[in-house]
Scaffold this motif. Structure first.
Motif, PDB file in Angstrom:
ATOM      1  N   THR A 180     -47.428  23.501 -11.833  1.00 21.49           N
ATOM      2  CA  THR A 180     -48.589  24.422 -11.887  1.00 21.49           C
ATOM      3  C   THR A 180     -49.562  24.223 -10.715  1.00 21.49           C
ATOM      4  OG1 THR A 180     -50.186  23.086 -13.060  1.00 21.49           O
ATOM      5  CG2 THR A 180     -48.343  24.357 -14.484  1.00 21.49           C
ATOM      6  N   ASP A 181     -50.438  25.374 -10.497  1.00 25.22           N
ATOM      7  CA  ASP A 181     -51.345  25.252  -9.536  1.00 25.22           C
ATOM      8  C   ASP A 181     -52.586  24.207 -10.382  1.00 25.22           C
ATOM      9  OD1 ASP A 181     -52.765  26.683 -11.194  1.00 25.22           O
ATOM     10  OD2 ASP A 181     -52.518  28.638 -10.211  1.00 25.22           O
TER      11      ASP A 181
ATOM     12  N   GLU B  25     -46.415  27.858 -11.485  1.00 26.93           N
ATOM     13  CA  GLU B  25     -45.843  28.451 -10.254  1.00 26.93           C
ATOM     14  C   GLU B  25     -44.294  28.435  -9.947  1.00 26.93           C
ATOM     15  OE1 GLU B  25     -47.535  26.616  -6.761  1.00 26.93           O
ATOM     16  OE2 GLU B  25     -49.698  27.735  -7.207  1.00 26.93           O
ATOM     17  N   ARG B  26     -43.779  27.364 -10.928  1.00 24.77           N
ATOM     18  CA  ARG B  26     -42.198  27.191 -10.537  1.00 24.77           C
ATOM     19  C   ARG B  26     -41.800  26.376 -11.790  1.00 24.77           C
ATOM     20  NH1 ARG B  26     -39.225  24.874  -5.350  1.00 24.77           N
ATOM     21  NH2 ARG B  26     -36.976  25.732  -5.707  1.00 24.77           N
ATOM     22  N   VAL B  27     -40.626  26.841 -12.333  1.00 26.60           N
ATOM     23  CA  VAL B  27     -39.740  25.868 -13.143  1.00 26.60           C
ATOM     24  C   VAL B  27     -38.185  25.772 -12.600  1.00 26.60           C
ATOM     25  CG1 VAL B  27     -41.239  26.570 -14.984  1.00 26.60           C
ATOM     26  CG2 VAL B  27     -39.099  27.965 -14.591  1.00 26.60           C
TER      27      VAL B  27
ATOM     28  N   SER C  77     -50.424  14.385 -11.025  1.00 26.22           N
ATOM     29  CA  SER C  77     -51.159  15.019 -10.361  1.00 26.22           C
ATOM     30  C   SER C  77     -50.748  15.019  -9.042  1.00 26.22           C
ATOM     31  CB  SER C  77     -52.711  14.568 -10.048  1.00 26.22           C
ATOM     32  OG  SER C  77     -53.259  14.599 -11.742  1.00 26.22           O
ATOM     33  N   ILE C  78     -50.599  16.190  -8.232  1.00 28.13           N
ATOM     34  CA  ILE C  78     -50.248  16.304  -6.975  1.00 28.13           C
ATOM     35  C   ILE C  78     -51.465  16.676  -5.832  1.00 28.13           C
ATOM     36  CG2 ILE C  78     -48.702  17.303  -5.096  1.00 28.13           C
ATOM     37  CD1 ILE C  78     -46.757  17.949  -7.607  1.00 28.13           C
TER      38      ILE C  78
ATOM     39  N   ILE D 250     -56.711  17.488  -5.701  1.00 30.53           N
ATOM     40  CA  ILE D 250     -55.735  17.849  -6.530  1.00 30.53           C
ATOM     41  C   ILE D 250     -55.171  19.367  -6.126  1.00 30.53           C
ATOM     42  CG2 ILE D 250     -54.851  18.544  -8.924  1.00 30.53           C
ATOM     43  CD1 ILE D 250     -56.560  16.074 -10.067  1.00 30.53           C
ATOM     44  N   SER D 251     -54.025  19.752  -5.968  1.00 23.79           N
ATOM     45  CA  SER D 251     -53.468  20.877  -5.604  1.00 23.79           C
ATOM     46  C   SER D 251     -52.443  21.475  -6.791  1.00 23.79           C
ATOM     47  CB  SER D 251     -52.839  20.976  -4.342  1.00 23.79           C
ATOM     48  OG  SER D 251     -51.758  20.174  -4.141  1.00 23.79           O
ATOM     49  N   HIS D 252     -51.581  20.596  -7.247  1.00 22.72           N
ATOM     50  CA  HIS D 252     -50.829  20.898  -8.352  1.00 22.72           C
ATOM     51  C   HIS D 252     -50.587  20.136  -9.215  1.00 22.72           C
ATOM     52  CE1 HIS D 252     -49.504  23.410  -4.747  1.00 22.72           C
ATOM     53  NE2 HIS D 252     -48.959  24.248  -5.763  1.00 22.72           N
TER      54      HIS D 252
END
Length: 840
Positions: free
Chosen positions: A296-297, A303-305, A373-374, A381-383
């Motif tokens: 996720t954002d 955003e992607r799976v 957390s990315i 934190i971006s993603h």
């Protein structure tokens, strides 16, 4: 540089083919397979898919509850199998072991499991000798070892290991020596059916240990050379201060690797500045993962799976992009749950735990979720990345095992363990609130007749119907349990008048006594109920249970189909029974039991052809006691099985002594109870006794009651045939008093018939009993069976038996029961009474 081995791919460490089994393989067979393969784990494969793993740590559950051994491995395995890609570096694997807390990872290549890597593999191959040499054992943190006394039962020791989540315990012996019991020892004990006894009997002794001044490298080398996974650590005074395992070495290696990993990340960042990361490779890794992945954002929009996400949730990627993960919300977790999740993500950067979610189909499932957390290059934190797996089946299996541990499988009622736990709790609550608690015992009248006439399947159906009727008449707050057989028990709380308990007992009598229709037949069974009340009759759970049981027998003595409150006049009898029960248990512990021996003679020659072992109790105050004084209590208790085993072993040992002394005695005869014969592992235990005492099987004769041989179950007949195949002779004891069937008798592999003494005592020449004896002797001869008459007391009886053609005799006229020493003096000589009668 010594740290270069950290970059070796873990696929290089796989040196043996994967050890695997099918999901329907029994736990017992898996244990044996692990022992045979000399490995620490086995992968459970459904066709070509790895669905779980069973390790030595799982053996603790089977060791604590042997019933697990006969379940399929799919109900006891750890699932799913945690995996690492085959190209994962050795150093990264060390970190993953530390983070996960497991000791085994599956190694996956191209979506297929190709092997298993363990903590031991990492420790052996990490190559950090320089680093390990710099650290002493005393400088690292080790948890204090768990020490137990040698006399602790093995069952309690295994339960303690499992409860405390430890893989080894220290065993302290009376002489000050130390030993160790590990998960691997438990695997060996399970595979060899050796789960009984004390922990001191099974621990490895002595405990291997090094001084705290030694280095980690020295400890690693010593453990590898000695093929051990645990090592004691002693201080300068020689006291044991800790227990070192491979996991402790791995933790220290991981600290070194993290330092190196930071340098590697700097190099990677510089490389990324020169070339873009291969998106194609990242996509392949992302989509091939077995765990569901959701990215996720920073605001939580998906955003992607990956493909596993779709497989686990039922949602395609286009259905969830731009939406909140809340579309999976099951409603089982409240706002506080998610508030705590976000707090952890903000403060710690990650969250990990179990969560109930809902598939697209509406089906609920339990997942184990890790959210990380990315951060971008600026540290913001971006993603967020969520990785999850479906653990619903594993949780259901765990709950099923917990249920089986506390409930009766046939009826679904609480079992004895849960009943006793709830009774203890009820007593505590009643004590605090100054209330009463009633304990009720219910036994079905003449239930054995249903089993004997209609079979055990019909008996089981009756028990299930009775259990349902009992539940209908009790409140949810009360406890109803099946203690075993046709015996039920209740804990009744929250009543204002003891007369309410009586009214409940009447309702139970009426409900249970209603006819039960089975296959068009009306079956009638009535109950007898005994009742004791806290605190009037007793304040301890065990005391209340014993008194309710005593009252139940009082109800039976008053004609059955009745209930009976415990009365004070029963106290002395009940207490005497309880006291005697305690004494007979203590007697076995204090070695107060002994064996006397009575010879059996050939009635034509007078020579000894067999010796029967007879149990006696050397009571400290009452002197030498015969079984009549205590066996009725023993047979109603769990002591009958260990005491029967003791008699069998002692008789075999004495027979071996006579053989070693060159004395001829024929066969040693031992009475065995039906409960001992029906115990799991009876034949294995018998083989062990014969092996340990070195007594040939053809020197042993087992005496079983006539009623047991007439049992309609095929298991009894199969047991007798197995005994005969091993060379053990079988005698039917007290023949003529049961419900004998010649059809059964001619098919049973028995060697001898012992006529009950009642037919001989008081017999006169005109008595019908003598005709019965003649008939049994004639039948025995026709079936080529040896016939023995016991209770020979007079010369007239002896003369009659000889004239009737009876083969053998036993009784006080011929020889009274004697100690082993006295029996040794008798063995070389024939019976004077028989010789004199023959001369006459």
């Amino acid at each position: 540089m010594y740290t270069s081995s950290y970059h070796v791919p873990i696929s290089n460490l796989i040196t043996r083919p994967i050890v695997a089994c099918a999901p329907d393989t029994s736990v017992r067979d898996v244990v044996r397979r692990i022992l045979f393969e000399s490995c620490s784990s086995i992968v459970v494969m459904d066709d070509v898919t790895a669905v779980g793993i069973w390790t030595e740590k799982d053996a603790l559950f089977a060791g604590e509850d042997p019933r697990v051994l006969d379940l399929p491995i799919s109900t006891a395995m750890s699932a799913p199998l945690l995996t690492l890609d085959a190209q994962t570096s050795l150093g990264e694997a060390a970190v993953r072991f530390k983070q996960s807390g497991v000791r085994h990872f599956g190694v996956v290549s191209d979506g297929a499991c190709i092997g298993v890597i363990t903590q031991t593999d990492v420790v052996v191959n990490q190559g950090a000798e320089f680093f390990l040499r710099l650290k002493s054992l005393a400088s690292i943190h080790l948890n204090p070892p768990v020490v137990v006394p040698e006399h602790l039962t093995l069952h309690d020791a295994i339960a303690g290991m499992r409860r405390q989540k430890i893989d080894a315990i220290i065993v302290e012996y009376a002489d000050g020596d130390l030993g160790i019991l590990t998960e691997r020892d438990v695997v060996w004990l399970i595979a060899n059916d050796s789960l009984g006894g004390t922990v001191g009997e099974h621990a490895s002794r002595p405990l291997q240990a090094l001084a705290g001044t030694q280095s980690l490298y020295a400890a690693q080398r010593f453990m590898l050379q000695e093929h051990i996974r645990h090592l004691g650590v002693r201080d300068r005074e020689g006291n044991l201060t800790g227990l070192l395992s491979f996991a402790d070495i791995l933790q220290n290696i991981e600290e070194e690797y993290v330092s190196e990993l930071q340098s590697a990340l700097i190099e990677r960042d510089e490389a990324l500045a020169r070339a873009r990361f291969s998106l194609r490779m990242a996509d392949l890794v992302f989509d091939s993962a077995l765990e569901g992945i959701m990215v996720t954002d920073r605001s939580g929009k998906i955003e992607r799976v990956n493909q596993a996400f779709t497989r686990l949730t039922g949602y395609a990627e286009e259905e969830v992009i731009g939406r909140s993960p809340g579309l999976l919300n099951s409603g089982h977790q409240g706002p506080e749950f998610y508030k705590e999740m976000w707090r952890s993500l903000v403060t710690d950067g990650h969250w990990q735990g179990e969560i109930w979610n809902r598939r697209k189909s509406g089906e609920l499932y339990l997942e184990y979720l890790t959210i990380t957390s990315i951060h971008d290059v600026e540290g913001k934190i971006s993603h967020y990345a969520g990785i999850f797996s479906d653990i619903t089946q594993r949780r259901q299996n765990e709950e099923r095992l917990r249920y089986l541990a506390t409930h009766d499988v046939l009826t679904g009622l609480a079992n004895r363990a849960l009943f006793e736990e709830r009774l203890e709790r009820a007593i505590v609550h009643a004590s605090q609130r100054k209330r009463q608690v009633a304990v009720m015992y219910l036994d079905l009248d003449r239930f054995k007749l249903i089993n004997d006439t209609l079979g055990h399947n019909a008996g089981d159906e009756v028990l299930k119907v009775v259990a349902a009727r009992l539940r209908e008449n009790l409140r949810d707050s009360d406890t109803v349990a099946r203690l075993g057989g046709d015996e039920f028990a209740f804990v009744v709380e929250e009543f204002s008048d003891v007369r309410d308990v009586g009214r409940l007992a009447k309702a139970l009598l009426n409900s249970v006594g209603q006819p039960i229709n089975l296959d068009g037949h009306d079956i009638f069974t009535t109950p007898s109920i005994g009742i004791s009340v806290y605190p009037d009759d007793g304040t301890e759970a065990g005391q209340l249970m014993a008194l309710a049981d005593q009252a139940m027998y009082g109800a039976k003595s008053h004609g059955r189909n009745a209930f009976h409150f415990f009365e004070s006049k029963m106290t002395s009898s009940a207490m005497a029974q309880l006291d005697l029960l305690g004494e007979v248990h203590r007697a076995l512990e204090q070695n107060e039991y002994c064996l006397f021996y009575q010879p059996r003679y050939d009635l034509s020659s007078g020579r000894i052809v067999g010796v029967e072992a007879l149990l006696r109790w050397r009571h400290p105050q009452r002197g030498l006691l015969s079984p009549d004084a205590f066996m009725s209590v023993v047979e109603q208790s769990a002591l009958i099985v260990p005491l029967s085993r003791w008699v069998l072993r002692e008789a075999c040992r004495q027979a071996r002594d006579w053989l070693d002394a060159g004395l001829e005695f024929g066969r040693i005869s031992v009475n065995v109870s039906a409960r001992l014969c029906n115990t799991e592992g009876f034949l294995t235990g018998l083989t062990t006794i014969l092996s340990e005492t070195a007594l040939p099987a053809d020197r042993l004769q087992l005496e079983i009651l006539e009623g047991m041989t007439m049992n309609s179950r095929d298991e009894i007949r199969a047991l007798l045939r197995e005994l005969a195949a091993r060379g053990v002779s079988v005698t039917i004891d007290d023949f003529g008093t049961g419900y004998s069937s010649l059809a059964y008798l001619k098919d049973l592999p028995v060697h001898t018939l012992k006529i009950d003494r009642l037919f001989l005592s008081g017999a006169n020449p005109q008595s019908p009993d003598r005709a019965i004896i003649r008939a049994i002797v004639a039948m025995g001869r026709a079936l080529e069976l040896c016939v023995v008459m016991i209770g020979v007391e007079t010369a007239d009886q002896l003369a009659f038996l000889q004239e009737a053609g009876c083969h053998q005799g036993q009784g006080n006229l011929l020889a009274t029961p004697a100690s082993a020493e006295e029996m040794t003096e008798l063995l070389p000589y024939p019976c004077d009474a028989i010789v004199a009668q023959a001369d006459h």
